[in-house]
Design an enzyme around this catalytic site. Sequence first.
Site, PDB file in Angstrom:
ATOM      1  N   ASP A   1       6.092  21.358 -48.720  1.00 31.13           N
ATOM      2  CA  ASP A   1       5.799  21.962 -50.207  1.00 31.13           C
ATOM      3  C   ASP A   1       4.796  21.189 -50.948  1.00 31.13           C
ATOM      4  O   ASP A   1       4.507  20.159 -50.634  1.00 31.13           O
ATOM      5  CB  ASP A   1       7.136  22.095 -50.817  1.00 31.13           C
ATOM      6  CG  ASP A   1       8.191  22.956 -50.403  1.00 31.13           C
ATOM      7  OD1 ASP A   1       7.833  24.243 -49.774  1.00 31.13           O
ATOM      8  OD2 ASP A   1       9.194  22.970 -50.455  1.00 31.13           O
TER       9      ASP A   1
ATOM     10  N   ASP B   1       6.130  30.665 -49.633  1.00 29.68           N
ATOM     11  CA  ASP B   1       7.283  30.840 -50.651  1.00 29.68           C
ATOM     12  C   ASP B   1       6.849  32.040 -51.634  1.00 29.68           C
ATOM     13  O   ASP B   1       7.409  32.861 -51.934  1.00 29.68           O
ATOM     14  CB  ASP B   1       7.804  29.708 -51.301  1.00 29.68           C
ATOM     15  CG  ASP B   1       8.309  28.876 -50.314  1.00 29.68           C
ATOM     16  OD1 ASP B   1       8.956  28.964 -49.286  1.00 29.68           O
ATOM     17  OD2 ASP B   1       8.342  27.403 -50.970  1.00 29.68           O
TER      18      ASP B   1
END
Length: 166
Positions: free
Chosen positions: A123, A141
Amino acid sequence: MSKPLCSTGLRWLWLVVVVLIIDLGSKYLILQNFALGDTVGLFPSLNLHYARNYGAAFSFLADSGGWQRWFFAGIAIGICVILLVMMYRSKATQKLNNIAYALIIGGALGNLFDRLWHGFVVDMIDFYVGDWHFATFNLADTAICIGAALIVLEGFLPKPTAKEQA
């Protein structure tokens, strides 16, 4: 009798490849240029921040001992298969649904690759306001969320009449 693939929603699979290239490319750049925890400010309220996510959204089940890696991998594979079947059954002209499915598949495969290759999801997008930070996320995402939003949006749009579908 089988129908030509270009007449089905599978015609939109090129978008899966685009999402994968952008997602995996961005993660590669983070892994090559950042140490875990490094942060670089891009704009006010937006940082690049290298984080590892061993769970799902919002680090759900991140500290569960490792079984969740395979659980979430199985979910991603199952969702991809279901959406591929839905794309095959839909017409290529059903753009909104097929784009949504392709975005979700691309995002799911990007995060699946991370889980299987690294054991965690990379991330890097850190959105914040003042001292409050949203959960760090990645471009996969983002693709999944945009795809889900398009599916919801499609539910509010008027349905084509039988004459328009012909």
